[in-house]
Design an enzyme around this catalytic site. Sequence first.
Site, mmCIF file in Angstrom:
data_model
loop_
_atom_site.group_PDB
_atom_site.id
_atom_site.type_symbol
_atom_site.label_atom_id
_atom_site.label_comp_id
_atom_site.label_asym_id
_atom_site.label_seq_id
_atom_site.Cartn_x
_atom_site.Cartn_y
_atom_site.Cartn_z
ATOM 1 N N GLY A 95 22.241 -22.416 -84.987
ATOM 2 C CA GLY A 95 21.300 -22.412 -83.871
ATOM 3 C C GLY A 95 21.792 -23.301 -82.738
ATOM 4 N N THR A 96 22.355 -24.432 -83.093
ATOM 5 C CA THR A 96 22.881 -25.359 -82.094
ATOM 6 C C THR A 96 23.939 -24.677 -81.232
ATOM 7 O OG1 THR A 96 22.471 -27.259 -83.538
ATOM 8 C CG2 THR A 96 24.115 -27.551 -81.810
ATOM 9 N N GLN A 109 13.121 -22.535 -84.406
ATOM 10 C CA GLN A 109 12.018 -22.934 -85.284
ATOM 11 C C GLN A 109 10.929 -21.857 -85.325
ATOM 12 O OE1 GLN A 109 10.757 -25.102 -88.097
ATOM 13 N NE2 GLN A 109 12.337 -26.122 -86.929
ATOM 14 N N HIS A 142 18.993 -20.833 -91.229
ATOM 15 C CA HIS A 142 18.452 -21.624 -92.336
ATOM 16 C C HIS A 142 17.005 -22.066 -92.127
ATOM 17 C CE1 HIS A 142 18.839 -25.871 -90.752
ATOM 18 N NE2 HIS A 142 19.611 -25.246 -89.887
ATOM 19 N N THR A 166 37.056 -15.286 -86.292
ATOM 20 C CA THR A 166 36.733 -14.289 -87.315
ATOM 21 C C THR A 166 35.301 -14.486 -87.791
ATOM 22 O OG1 THR A 166 39.032 -14.189 -87.986
ATOM 23 C CG2 THR A 166 37.408 -13.393 -89.583
ATOM 24 N N CYS A 190 16.532 -42.449 -87.921
ATOM 25 C CA CYS A 190 16.515 -43.601 -88.811
ATOM 26 C C CYS A 190 17.683 -44.524 -88.516
ATOM 27 C CB CYS A 190 16.587 -43.121 -90.261
ATOM 28 S SG CYS A 190 16.554 -44.473 -91.436
HETATM 29 C C1 LIG Z 1 16.971 -26.533 -86.392
HETATM 30 C C2 LIG Z 1 16.851 -26.332 -84.933
HETATM 31 C C3 LIG Z 1 17.988 -26.192 -84.114
HETATM 32 C C4 LIG Z 1 19.393 -26.311 -84.662
HETATM 33 O O1 LIG Z 1 19.735 -25.238 -85.474
HETATM 34 P P1 LIG Z 1 20.986 -25.413 -86.483
HETATM 35 O O2 LIG Z 1 21.176 -24.033 -87.042
HETATM 36 O O3 LIG Z 1 20.560 -26.399 -87.501
HETATM 37 O O4 LIG Z 1 22.134 -25.858 -85.683
HETATM 38 C C5 LIG Z 1 17.794 -25.978 -82.778
HETATM 39 N N1 LIG Z 1 16.561 -25.899 -82.256
HETATM 40 C C6 LIG Z 1 15.460 -26.017 -82.997
HETATM 41 C C7 LIG Z 1 14.120 -25.901 -82.360
HETATM 42 C C8 LIG Z 1 15.560 -26.241 -84.377
HETATM 43 O O5 LIG Z 1 14.461 -26.374 -85.110
#
Ligand SMILES: *Cc1c(COP(=O)(O)O)cnc(C)c1O
Length: 383
Positions: free
Chosen positions: A69-70, A180, A202, A238, A326
């Site tokens: 997602g990042t 999310q 995930h 790939t 943390c």
């Molecule tokens: C978890 C999350 C991400 C990052 O996704 P990853 O797959 O862990 O890199 C980005 N934005 C939001 C809102 C998330 O909850």
Amino acid sequence: MIYFDYAATTPVDQRVLNVMLPYFRESFGNPSSVHRLGQKAETAVDQAREKVSTVLHCKPEEIIFTSCGTEADNLALRGAAMARRAASGEKWILTARTEHHAVSKTAEQLEKEYGFLLEWLDMDQYGAVTPESLSKAVCNHTSIASVMYANNEIGTINPIPELAEIARVNNILFHTDAVQAAAYLDVNVEKLGVDLLSLGGHKFYGPKGVGALYVRKGTKLLEHMTGGGQEFGLRAGTQNVPYIIGFAEALRLAAEERENRTTHVKPLRDHIIGKVLETIPDSQLTGHPKSRLPNHASFVFKDVDGNLLLQMLDSAGFACSSGSACKTGNPEPSEVITSLGYSRDWALGSLRVTLGVDSTPEQVDSFLNTLPALVEKARKLRN
Ligand SMILES: *Cc1c(COP(=O)(O)O)cnc(C)c1O
């Protein structure tokens, strides 16, 4: 261990794992190879792309698979901001302090290192970006606005169709981080009206390390991994075939089972919110009371060290989360919580409880019976 941290990550659904496994060994080909083994992998990736596009109501060629997602957020924001400035010179980026770091840090880097101009959008007390706030901020030189669909820390859902419409009439690009949100909300890009939308596997029972970006046809992005031209030239490398297949199946299942999953978690979440606010003095719900993710409860407790509370919960058998990063000795309150206006003595005591398909009423009751005493103990230790 009782797991209440589904917003951090989810276990891979067994059905998802089953469709992934053949692509590690039997059908391990490279989708770019000409031979049959390669073609088999390519067909599988094509089918995954189609599956994703069906859920999103877009064309398969509008889906770019990424490593997470990042990465989808990075490709969207940096790719669009760079391409748009090259084409027509606009330099302003609009986003909010409540965004995931994948967006906010990218926006800050674009400002600091690449000469873009960054404006933080106003939010309401629940951390939502209102249409008025976006309208107020747009100008002739705005390039892109990025507002998340649902917040990972406080659960608040933003009014994406309204925001995207404002962007559209002002001729600016609109990106939403739906990483999310996708577990519970409709990610139909036609209805949402967005140009770019990020997903991560995930968070909805798919594997970690795979994501996707929806790129509306005609939206120009600067390629962000240059190389062999995979993913329509935007993201070379790939393809991670088994993970892409797992991602697509997990998203399909999330869409198919969305109603059932929502009906399962929502009453449990409401019970948690009601009981926590009732039984714990000096407690507040963070984020929107109604317009929030159905599996998401988040709080602040006055004069509590959130990290200590998490450790105590962990020892008691509960996996929860807080917003704060943390740092031993010198805890920093989360930027999201402080951006909502909470003072330090509240902001440090944040707690996020997120539910999922395996959560049960018994687990919730056990949690609600444990939490008040732990909060009290954490308070005593702080004072
Ligand atoms: C978890 C999350 C991400 C990052 O996704 P990853 O797959 O862990 O890199 C980005 N934005 C939001 C809102 C998330 O909850």
